[in-house]
Design a protein around this motif. Sequence first.
Motif, PDB file in Angstrom:
ATOM      1  N   MET A   1      51.453  40.612  37.681  1.00  0.00           N
ATOM      2  CA  MET A   1      51.972  41.447  37.958  1.00  0.00           C
ATOM      3  C   MET A   1      52.945  40.928  39.451  1.00  0.00           C
ATOM      4  N   GLU A   2      54.425  40.928  39.191  1.00  0.00           N
ATOM      5  CA  GLU A   2      54.898  40.602  40.368  1.00  0.00           C
ATOM      6  C   GLU A   2      55.594  41.829  40.128  1.00  0.00           C
TER       7      GLU A   2
ATOM      8  N   THR B   1      59.491  42.345  42.020  1.00  0.00           N
ATOM      9  CA  THR B   1      60.917  42.340  42.165  1.00  0.00           C
ATOM     10  C   THR B   1      62.323  42.563  41.336  1.00  0.00           C
TER      11      THR B   1
ATOM     12  N   LYS C   1      51.834  40.627  44.808  1.00  0.00           N
ATOM     13  CA  LYS C   1      51.629  39.213  43.637  1.00  0.00           C
ATOM     14  C   LYS C   1      50.777  39.469  43.211  1.00  0.00           C
TER      15      LYS C   1
ATOM     16  N   TYR D   1      59.323  47.888  33.640  1.00  0.00           N
ATOM     17  CA  TYR D   1      59.028  46.732  34.401  1.00  0.00           C
ATOM     18  C   TYR D   1      58.651  45.656  33.324  1.00  0.00           C
ATOM     19  N   ARG D   2      59.888  44.846  33.890  1.00  0.00           N
ATOM     20  CA  ARG D   2      59.567  42.974  32.510  1.00  0.00           C
ATOM     21  C   ARG D   2      60.701  43.868  31.729  1.00  0.00           C
ATOM     22  N   GLU D   3      61.786  45.410  31.744  1.00  0.00           N
ATOM     23  CA  GLU D   3      62.920  45.507  30.490  1.00  0.00           C
ATOM     24  C   GLU D   3      61.762  46.629  29.646  1.00  0.00           C
TER      25      GLU D   3
ATOM     26  N   ALA E   1      64.288  41.220  39.750  1.00  0.00           N
ATOM     27  CA  ALA E   1      64.208  40.804  38.102  1.00  0.00           C
ATOM     28  C   ALA E   1      63.281  40.897  37.464  1.00  0.00           C
ATOM     29  N   THR E   2      61.977  42.102  37.793  1.00  0.00           N
ATOM     30  CA  THR E   2      61.216  42.363  37.199  1.00  0.00           C
ATOM     31  C   THR E   2      60.527  44.158  37.119  1.00  0.00           C
ATOM     32  N   PHE E   3      61.120  44.681  37.980  1.00  0.00           N
ATOM     33  CA  PHE E   3      61.032  46.133  38.072  1.00  0.00           C
ATOM     34  C   PHE E   3      62.545  46.900  38.698  1.00  0.00           C
TER      35      PHE E   3
END
Length: 119
Positions: free
Chosen positions: A30-31, A33, A63, A105-107, A35-37
């Motif tokens: 899990m990170e 950023t 991370k 999270y990650r769409e 781009a992810t959240f």
Amino acid sequence: TVAGFKSVKADGKQTFSVTAENNTALPCVMEITNATFLLRVASGADLIWSTGHCDKWLPEVKKQTLKAGASVEFKVPWGLHRSSEGCKQTKGNLGAGTYIANALYRETSTDKFVFTITK
């Protein structure tokens, strides 16, 4: 999941509590950023505030690897102001009403939290 105060005063602050859970049988990384959240607040179709408008508003979560079934909780504070690209926020208070916070999270995983702002 996303949670927070069910009711906040217009001149107050909302602190969202976001919990990410690894609901798979394997460890996952899990990170957090841009781009992810994404955490955003809307009133109907009107986007009020979003972490997508400013990287500084993302939670400081390192991370990490989550074991199967493990979860991590983090806080996202919001000062109850409308935002726009470039980390801009309005100075005036939002109107009283019902608002919905959405965490992605990650769409793929989304959760909604409904709350009210009062005068």
